[in-house]
Design an enzyme around this catalytic site. Structure first.
Site, short mmCIF file in Angstrom:
data_model
loop_
_atom_site.label_atom_id
_atom_site.label_comp_id
_atom_site.label_asym_id
_atom_site.label_seq_id
_atom_site.Cartn_x
_atom_site.Cartn_y
_atom_site.Cartn_z
N HIS A 1 0.80 -1.23 0.00
CA HIS A 1 0.00 0.00 0.00
C HIS A 1 0.83 1.28 0.00
O HIS A 1 0.28 2.36 0.04
CB HIS A 1 -0.95 0.03 1.21
CG HIS A 1 -0.23 0.21 2.52
ND1 HIS A 1 0.36 -0.81 3.19
CD2 HIS A 1 0.00 1.32 3.26
CE1 HIS A 1 0.92 -0.36 4.31
NE2 HIS A 1 0.72 0.95 4.37
C1 UD1 Z 1 -2.16 5.45 5.93
C2 UD1 Z 1 -0.88 6.01 6.52
C3 UD1 Z 1 0.26 5.01 6.34
C4 UD1 Z 1 -0.12 3.65 6.88
C5 UD1 Z 1 -1.45 3.19 6.29
C6 UD1 Z 1 -1.86 1.92 6.97
C7 UD1 Z 1 -0.46 8.45 6.43
C8 UD1 Z 1 0.24 9.52 5.68
N1 UD1 Z 1 -0.48 7.24 5.83
O1 UD1 Z 1 -1.98 5.29 4.54
O2 UD1 Z 1 1.40 5.47 7.03
O3 UD1 Z 1 0.89 2.73 6.55
O4 UD1 Z 1 -2.47 4.20 6.54
O5 UD1 Z 1 -2.85 1.23 6.30
O6 UD1 Z 1 -0.99 8.69 7.47
N2 UD1 Z 1 -9.46 4.66 2.07
C9 UD1 Z 1 -10.67 4.02 2.04
N3 UD1 Z 1 -11.17 3.56 3.23
C10 UD1 Z 1 -10.54 3.72 4.42
C11 UD1 Z 1 -9.31 4.40 4.43
C12 UD1 Z 1 -8.78 4.87 3.24
O7 UD1 Z 1 -11.26 3.85 0.99
O8 UD1 Z 1 -11.06 3.27 5.45
C13 UD1 Z 1 -8.89 5.13 0.78
C14 UD1 Z 1 -9.24 6.56 0.44
O9 UD1 Z 1 -9.40 6.67 -0.92
C15 UD1 Z 1 -7.99 7.32 0.85
C16 UD1 Z 1 -6.89 6.30 0.57
O10 UD1 Z 1 -7.46 5.05 0.86
O11 UD1 Z 1 -7.83 8.50 0.14
C17 UD1 Z 1 -5.66 6.50 1.43
O12 UD1 Z 1 -5.98 6.57 2.81
P1 UD1 Z 1 -5.02 7.39 3.82
O13 UD1 Z 1 -5.43 7.17 5.23
O14 UD1 Z 1 -4.88 8.79 3.37
O15 UD1 Z 1 -3.63 6.74 3.54
P2 UD1 Z 1 -3.20 5.22 3.56
O16 UD1 Z 1 -2.64 4.89 2.23
O17 UD1 Z 1 -4.30 4.39 4.10
N1 UDP Z 2 -3.26 -6.29 8.75
C1 UDP Z 2 -4.53 -6.82 8.91
N2 UDP Z 2 -5.26 -7.15 7.79
C2 UDP Z 2 -4.77 -6.99 6.53
C3 UDP Z 2 -3.47 -6.45 6.38
C4 UDP Z 2 -2.76 -6.08 7.52
O1 UDP Z 2 -4.99 -7.02 10.03
O2 UDP Z 2 -5.47 -7.33 5.56
C5 UDP Z 2 -2.53 -5.87 9.96
C6 UDP Z 2 -1.13 -6.44 10.11
O3 UDP Z 2 -1.15 -7.64 10.81
C7 UDP Z 2 -0.41 -5.36 10.91
C8 UDP Z 2 -1.11 -4.08 10.49
O4 UDP Z 2 -2.33 -4.47 9.87
O5 UDP Z 2 -0.62 -5.56 12.28
C9 UDP Z 2 -0.26 -3.29 9.54
O6 UDP Z 2 -1.01 -2.28 8.96
P1 UDP Z 2 -0.63 -1.63 7.56
O7 UDP Z 2 0.20 -2.55 6.77
O8 UDP Z 2 -1.89 -1.13 6.99
O9 UDP Z 2 0.21 -0.35 8.00
P2 UDP Z 2 1.76 -0.07 8.30
O10 UDP Z 2 2.20 -0.99 9.38
O11 UDP Z 2 2.50 -0.24 7.01
O12 UDP Z 2 1.76 1.37 8.71
#
Ligand code: UD1
Ligand code: UDP
Length: 363
Positions: free
Chosen positions: A205
């Site tokens: 992601h």
């Molecule tokens: C965010 C964090 C990242 C973390 C990740 C974990 C920041 C800058 N990024 O990235 O560090 O690793 O979460 O998963 O804080 N969206 C949905 N549903 C949701 C959430 C998001 O559809 O419940 C979609 C939206 O289109 C949104 C995009 O995902 O614009 C990105 O979501 P966002 O929280 O901005 O960043 P992540 O890529 O999820």
């Molecule tokens: N995880 C989860 N379901 C998924 C993918 C990840 O429960 O489908 C959990 C994973 O075990 C870990 C956490 O989500 O504990 C990591 O989150 P993510 O990769 O979104 O964020 P990051 O750690 O890169 O910020």
């Protein structure tokens, strides 16, 4: 003592939950759960509250998605009202997402002590939004709870005074140990048609991997190649799903032999799938740590990591795309290096955090 615990996005919930439960066990201490709403889909948020036995948040800020400035500013405006009205003893923020730095800024300016859990990690790559969030959060937090010795060194090298830093270990491991029995009983791998030890889990992601059509296209091609040798299961993060669709790559990936795509999994389901895997292909921060703890091979599709102990001690290896096929070949052959578990990744981090709160604010 009233303690605000800020959770916002998927990786935050498993960091907050052990602390929430440990604080609740202290007589006279009140954990106040703040959900900023950065993640809001049921399978990116609610599912984790259920699995991790968290109650409904005391405050839900419902900030949602947006640009970095919109999201960070939105959380600041919404959280300031709550923080100033409630004036907790301290605010605990976790990890490195936009909501982490936003709430830390609110606390610092309102003169409410801020504690950062998972402090000191550095990728030294400022093109990662998370690196900016880490640097800024650590600079303004009063107490820095670190997961590993490298994080202490990073902070000391940046001139942080030693009394602000406490090595508490990795709180994600507490969540795993809390739910170990449920994870071991869970039947998601067989429900997905996966054979024990004969598949790889994929999670991707990071914007650097999925936001450009060219790099995501190359990744899809490499995953197709890998899946022909070892079946893969790929729970799609919403960012990744929307990019695959926008770049016209979804059908190619979905129809590739050996590829199973699914929605994001809940924590227990996901860990169960990881535990049964031959290896993991990821760019997630948390997954690098969980695989090191479990001794499962982890191939991280990134140039750097803010979690170097997962490479120096654990089973994680950073792999660029041009070395991906060689790495998968090693994984399939069973020749992946074995690792050890870093110190204090032992399931007792939340208790060390409680002891720290007692020493610092208990009087
Ligand atoms: C965010 C964090 C990242 C973390 C990740 C974990 C920041 C800058 N990024 O990235 O560090 O690793 O979460 O998963 O804080 N969206 C949905 N549903 C949701 C959430 C998001 O559809 O419940 C979609 C939206 O289109 C949104 C995009 O995902 O614009 C990105 O979501 P966002 O929280 O901005 O960043 P992540 O890529 O999820
Ligand atoms: N995880 C989860 N379901 C998924 C993918 C990840 O429960 O489908 C959990 C994973 O075990 C870990 C956490 O989500 O504990 C990591 O989150 P993510 O990769 O979104 O964020 P990051 O750690 O890169 O910020």
């Amino acid at each position: 003592m009233r303690i605000h615990l800020v959770a916002a996005a998927r990786p935050n919930f498993m960091k907050i939950a052990p602390l929430y439960h440990a604080i609740r066990r202290q007589s006279g201490w009140v954990p106040v759960l703040i959900h900023t709403g950065q993640h809001y889909d049921a399978n990116m948020s609610e599912a984790f509250f259920r699995d991790l036995r968290l109650p409904r948040p005391d405050h839900h800020l419902e900030v949602g998605s947006g640009t970095h400035a919109e999201q960070t500013g939105g959380v600041m405006m919404a959280y300031e009202r709550v923080a100033v009205a409630d004036r907790p003893t301290c605010i605990v923020v976790v990890g490195d997402v936009n909501s982490t730095v936003a709430c830390a800024l609110v606390g610092a300016k309102a003169r409410i002590p801020v504690v950062h859990l998972e402090a000191g990690l550095r990728s030294r790559d400022r093109s990662m939004p998370e690196e900016i969030n880490r640097l800024a959060t650590d600079a303004i937090s009063d107490v820095l709870w670190t997961p590993s010795g490298d994080a202490d060194e990073n902070l000391l090298n940046e001139g942080v005074s030693r009394e602000r830093i406490e090595l508490v270990g990795n709180v994600m491991i507490d969540s795993y140990e809390m739910l170990r029995t449920e994870i071991e009983r869970d039947a998601t791998p067989s429900a997905l048609g996966l054979l024990q030890g004969r598949y790889a889990v994929v999670t991707l992601h990071r914007p650097s991997n999925v936001d450009r059509a060219e790099s995501l296209g190359q990744l899809v091609e490499e995953l197709q190649w890998a899946a022909a040798r070892l079946p893969i299961v790929f729970p799609l993060h919403p960012r990744t799903r929307s990019r695959l669709q926008a770049f016209g790559l979804m059908d190619r990936l979905r129809s590739a032999p050996g590829v199973t795509l699914c929605d994001p999994l809940g924590y227990v389901q996901f860990m169960s799938v990881v535990c049964g895997a031959k290896g993991v292909i990821t760019d997630s921060g948390g997954v690098q740590e969980e695989t090191t703890y479990l001794g499962i091979p982890c191939l991280t599709l990134r140039d750097n990591t803010e979690r170097p102990v997962t490479v120096s001690l654990g089973t994680n290896r950073l792999v660029r795309l041009d070395a991906f096929r060689d790495a998968v070949t090693v994984l399939v052959s069973g020749g992946w290096p074995v690792g050890t578990v870093p110190p204090l990744w032992d399931g007792h981090t939340a208790q060390r955090c409680v002891n720290s709160l007692q020493r610092r604010f208990g009087g």
